[in-house]
Design an enzyme around this catalytic site. Structure first.
Site, PDB file in Angstrom:
ATOM      1  N   CYS A 147      48.549 -42.872 -24.746  1.00 20.79           N
ATOM      2  CA  CYS A 147      48.554 -44.239 -25.287  1.00 20.79           C
ATOM      3  C   CYS A 147      47.516 -45.117 -24.607  1.00 20.79           C
ATOM      4  O   CYS A 147      47.064 -46.101 -25.173  1.00 20.79           O
ATOM      5  CB  CYS A 147      49.945 -44.845 -25.145  1.00 20.79           C
ATOM      6  SG  CYS A 147      50.561 -44.764 -23.457  1.00 20.79           S
ATOM      7  N   GLU A 181      57.520 -49.681 -25.717  1.00 24.56           N
ATOM      8  CA  GLU A 181      56.172 -49.280 -25.275  1.00 24.56           C
ATOM      9  C   GLU A 181      55.507 -48.637 -26.480  1.00 24.56           C
ATOM     10  O   GLU A 181      55.865 -47.520 -26.864  1.00 24.56           O
ATOM     11  CB  GLU A 181      56.256 -48.267 -24.122  1.00 24.56           C
ATOM     12  CG  GLU A 181      57.101 -48.703 -22.922  1.00 24.56           C
ATOM     13  CD  GLU A 181      56.399 -49.721 -22.038  1.00 24.56           C
ATOM     14  OE1 GLU A 181      55.226 -50.019 -22.297  1.00 24.56           O
ATOM     15  OE2 GLU A 181      57.046 -50.230 -21.112  1.00 24.56           O
ATOM     16  N   LYS A 236      66.881 -38.906 -26.725  1.00 22.33           N
ATOM     17  CA  LYS A 236      66.348 -38.099 -27.823  1.00 22.33           C
ATOM     18  C   LYS A 236      64.840 -37.922 -27.630  1.00 22.33           C
ATOM     19  O   LYS A 236      64.073 -38.877 -27.717  1.00 22.33           O
ATOM     20  CB  LYS A 236      66.579 -38.784 -29.174  1.00 22.33           C
ATOM     21  CG  LYS A 236      66.235 -37.842 -30.327  1.00 22.33           C
ATOM     22  CD  LYS A 236      65.835 -38.552 -31.602  1.00 22.33           C
ATOM     23  CE  LYS A 236      64.372 -38.686 -31.800  1.00 22.33           C
ATOM     24  NZ  LYS A 236      63.601 -37.441 -31.958  1.00 22.33           N
TER      25      LYS A 236
HETATM   26  P1  NDP Z   1      56.823 -42.062 -33.147  1.00 22.83           P
HETATM   27  O1  NDP Z   1      56.985 -43.534 -33.170  1.00 22.83           O
HETATM   28  O2  NDP Z   1      56.620 -41.352 -34.417  1.00 22.83           O
HETATM   29  O3  NDP Z   1      58.062 -41.371 -32.451  1.00 22.83           O
HETATM   30  C1  NDP Z   1      58.540 -41.747 -31.176  1.00 22.83           C
HETATM   31  C2  NDP Z   1      59.993 -41.330 -31.065  1.00 22.83           C
HETATM   32  O4  NDP Z   1      60.756 -42.118 -31.978  1.00 22.83           O
HETATM   33  C3  NDP Z   1      60.244 -39.878 -31.446  1.00 22.83           C
HETATM   34  O5  NDP Z   1      61.276 -39.352 -30.653  1.00 22.83           O
HETATM   35  C4  NDP Z   1      60.685 -40.006 -32.890  1.00 22.83           C
HETATM   36  O6  NDP Z   1      61.430 -38.909 -33.333  1.00 22.83           O
HETATM   37  C5  NDP Z   1      61.524 -41.264 -32.815  1.00 22.83           C
HETATM   38  N1  NDP Z   1      61.773 -41.914 -34.092  1.00 22.83           N
HETATM   39  C6  NDP Z   1      61.105 -41.815 -35.252  1.00 22.83           C
HETATM   40  N2  NDP Z   1      61.695 -42.575 -36.218  1.00 22.83           N
HETATM   41  C7  NDP Z   1      62.762 -43.163 -35.652  1.00 22.83           C
HETATM   42  C8  NDP Z   1      63.773 -44.058 -36.110  1.00 22.83           C
HETATM   43  N3  NDP Z   1      63.835 -44.493 -37.363  1.00 22.83           N
HETATM   44  N4  NDP Z   1      64.714 -44.464 -35.241  1.00 22.83           N
HETATM   45  C9  NDP Z   1      64.680 -44.064 -33.946  1.00 22.83           C
HETATM   46  N5  NDP Z   1      63.784 -43.195 -33.469  1.00 22.83           N
HETATM   47  C10 NDP Z   1      62.814 -42.760 -34.292  1.00 22.83           C
HETATM   48  O7  NDP Z   1      55.631 -41.793 -32.116  1.00 22.83           O
HETATM   49  P2  NDP Z   1      54.946 -40.395 -31.821  1.00 22.83           P
HETATM   50  O8  NDP Z   1      55.974 -39.430 -31.324  1.00 22.83           O
HETATM   51  O9  NDP Z   1      54.082 -40.047 -32.971  1.00 22.83           O
HETATM   52  O10 NDP Z   1      54.039 -40.782 -30.554  1.00 22.83           O
HETATM   53  C11 NDP Z   1      52.790 -41.322 -30.653  1.00 22.83           C
HETATM   54  C12 NDP Z   1      52.829 -42.829 -30.515  1.00 22.83           C
HETATM   55  O11 NDP Z   1      53.430 -43.187 -29.282  1.00 22.83           O
HETATM   56  C13 NDP Z   1      51.455 -43.445 -30.479  1.00 22.83           C
HETATM   57  O12 NDP Z   1      51.431 -44.605 -31.290  1.00 22.83           O
HETATM   58  C14 NDP Z   1      51.272 -43.836 -29.030  1.00 22.83           C
HETATM   59  O13 NDP Z   1      50.384 -44.899 -28.814  1.00 22.83           O
HETATM   60  C15 NDP Z   1      52.655 -44.197 -28.635  1.00 22.83           C
HETATM   61  N6  NDP Z   1      52.814 -44.112 -27.197  1.00 22.83           N
HETATM   62  C16 NDP Z   1      52.940 -45.281 -26.482  1.00 22.83           C
HETATM   63  C17 NDP Z   1      53.020 -45.246 -25.098  1.00 22.83           C
HETATM   64  C18 NDP Z   1      53.178 -46.520 -24.303  1.00 22.83           C
HETATM   65  O14 NDP Z   1      53.562 -46.418 -23.141  1.00 22.83           O
HETATM   66  N7  NDP Z   1      52.907 -47.677 -24.855  1.00 22.83           N
HETATM   67  C19 NDP Z   1      52.968 -43.976 -24.358  1.00 22.83           C
HETATM   68  C20 NDP Z   1      52.867 -42.816 -25.219  1.00 22.83           C
HETATM   69  C21 NDP Z   1      52.793 -42.892 -26.585  1.00 22.83           C
HETATM   70  P3  NDP Z   1      60.685 -37.733 -34.175  1.00 22.83           P
HETATM   71  O15 NDP Z   1      59.618 -37.205 -33.321  1.00 22.83           O
HETATM   72  O16 NDP Z   1      61.781 -36.789 -34.408  1.00 22.83           O
HETATM   73  O17 NDP Z   1      60.182 -38.399 -35.414  1.00 22.83           O
END
Ligand code: NDP
Length: 485
Positions: free
Chosen positions: A281, A247, A172
């Site tokens: 990130c 991550e 997803k």
């Molecule tokens: P989110 O945590 O909002 O979303 C990440 C994914 O999880 C999306 O596909 C989202 O779907 C999905 N999601 C949201 N709620 C749920 C749930 N209840 N159950 C399962 N899946 C869910 O992150 P962002 O997309 O806003 O990305 C930014 C964040 O990602 C930042 O905090 C960044 O630091 C982190 N990040 C970390 C990295 C690493 O390697 N450590 C690399 C890149 C980013 P939807 O979009 O539909 O809400």
């Protein structure tokens, strides 16, 4: 306008409910696609499809699956321009960046894991009278959930090793940036990847994402996203003893010592702060400068930040595009307001660049790269993940002092240290509580190395051997070579 569909059992199909969600270009506010608003029943269909493909896919040899990865890499490479264009349109990032980073890395993720898999040898441990053979089997059907900042880059980082190790996939992508995941599915369809091996279900996190986490037929979850969502993932999946790789977010430090090559450090700090509008990130959003060079560094840093070419993401000359959405713009701006309330001084930026682009109030998604000085390192702006084009500057006088400031963070993902004394750089790096530290560079990646965070930045490591470990189960087979007694 695209009408994107789920990819399940080798076919493109709408959500069973037929509901859709609009997908926007953050630079124009135009709707560029609709995607299915899938639900539990669509995830159920995807899991059934993945399960029925599992046996045949896992019967292939590692070599045969590595060949598949190479074929995928070649096909994606041919689509470099299309990927760069699509990613730029979907995220608002400059097309040159999308080509150089997103498209290129998506290809190399497949190519790297193909080569890495071929080099893989079975581990054995010889005893006096027996041999232990470490046998790998696939985990089964795995769930991959990815964020919006590097959509195809991060998805393929998981898909490649998962396929290599013989797993089937239910993925997803973020509902904000679904288009290149759809291109990946189209590529699989064109190549004739056996149906059901890769399934893509679009929709909202709390609906589709949650259904993936809850499904007992999904044996492992590799999640990249925010720390708060990571908590939900852990809470839901842990009681089922699913394998978990998390991550998560970061608040990474850039540390500049007085003996650093100043021009190199300034270039590196600017790149670390503002690449992809600060939405990586690994971005360094807290910059610590040794006090004797602080004023000189700031002057050069500000000069370079002001020169960043902000503009239309589709323009080849553009160095910074939009942030991901109007909502995110408002979030970053709320931190700019907070910085001023907390006593911070804005040295540059803090304003929108081209207003009137979109939104009912004429909101523009272009925010000038923003540098804030004079905030305590304990302020909210210097401790919370903002994930946008905004950094805070702090000065220090001793190594001990800066180390304490850095390690007070709840996060521990990445950092960079700038010094001409490489031994000191290494020693200092070892004391930072973080998964990755660069010395005199930033985002210099060797895909064989472990990638991940400590503290609230995540659990587990991916990359090279660690990805193979996550996407396989290990059985130790101990064979006695001589008779008992
Ligand atoms: P989110 O945590 O909002 O979303 C990440 C994914 O999880 C999306 O596909 C989202 O779907 C999905 N999601 C949201 N709620 C749920 C749930 N209840 N159950 C399962 N899946 C869910 O992150 P962002 O997309 O806003 O990305 C930014 C964040 O990602 C930042 O905090 C960044 O630091 C982190 N990040 C970390 C990295 C690493 O390697 N450590 C690399 C890149 C980013 P939807 O979009 O539909 O809400």
């Amino acid at each position: 306008m695209h009408s994107v569909e789920n990819f399940i059992a080798g076919s493109f199909t709408p959500a069973q409910s037929k509901q859709t969600i609009n997908n926007f270009n953050p630079a124009t506010e135009q709707i560029i696609a609709t995607i299915p608003r899938s639900q539990k029943e669509d995830v159920e269909h995807a899991v059934t499809s993945a399960h029925s493909a599992q046996k045949e896919w896992s019967k292939l040899t590692l070599e045969q699956r590595a060949d598949w990865l190479d074929k995928i890499a070649d096909a994606l490479e041919e689509k470099t321009e299309e990927i760069a264009h699509t990613e730029s349109m979907d995220t608002g990032k400059p097309i040159a960046l999308a080509r150089r980073v997103d498209a290129a890395r998506s290809v190399s993720n497949f190519r790297f894991f193909a080569a890495f898999g071929r080099q893989h040898t079975q581990q054995t441990f010889q005893m006096d009278d027996a041999i232990n053979i470490v046998h790998r089997t696939p985990v089964g059907t795995v769930g991959l959930i990815t964020p919006w900042n590097l959509p195809l880059y991060l998805l393929t980082w998981k898909v490649a090793p998962a396929l290599l190790m013989g797993n089937t996939i239910v993925a997803k992508p973020s509902e904000i940036t679904p288009l290149t995941a759809n291109m990946l599915a189209q590529t699989f369809a064109e190549l004739g990847l056996p149906q059901g091996v890769f399934n893509l279900v679009h929709g909202l996190g709390p609906e589709v994402g949650q259904a993936i986490l809850e499904h007992p037929g999904i044996k492992a979850i590799s999640f990249t996203g925010g720390t708060d969502t990571g908590r939900i993932v852990a809470r839901t999946a842990a009681p089922m003893f699913k394998k978990l790789s998390l991550e998560l977010g970061g608040k990474n430090a850039t540390v500049v010592f007085a003996d650093a090559d100043l021009d190199n450090a300034v270039d590196g700090a600017v790149r670390a702060a503002f690449t992809n509008s600060g939405q990586v990130c690994l971005c360094g959003s807290r910059i610590f400068i040794e006090s004797e060079i602080a004023e000189h560094f700031k002057q050069k840093f500000i000069e370079k930040v002001r020169a960043i070419q902000l503009g239309d993401p589709m323009d080849e000359e553009t160095e910074m595009g939009t942030v991901i959405s109007p909502e995110h713009l408002l979030k970053v701006e709320s931190y700019i307001d907070l910085a001023q309330k907390e006593g911070g001084v804005i040295l540059t930026g803090g304003t929108r660049e081209m207003t009137g682009y979109y939104g009912p109030e004429g909101i523009g998604a272009y925010l000038r790269p923003t540098v804030v000085d004079k905030l305590p390192h304990t302020s909210r702006c210097a401790t919370e993940e903002i994930f946008g084009p905004m950094v805070t500057l702090h000065s220090f006088t001793t190594e001990h002092e800066v180390l304490e400031m850095i390690n007070q963070s709840e996060y521990g993902l990445a950092g960079s240290v700038w010094t001409s004394n490489l031994e000191r750089g290494q020693q200092f790096a070892q004391q930072i509580e973080s998964g990755i530290v660069w010395v005199n560079t930033w985002l210099h990646r060797d895909l064989r190395t472990p990638f991940g965070g400590v503290k609230n930045s995540g659990v587990g490591r991916e990359g090279g051997q660690w990805s193979l470990d996550f996407f396989s189960e290990l059985t130790n087979i101990c064979v006695k070579e001589t008779r008992e007694n």
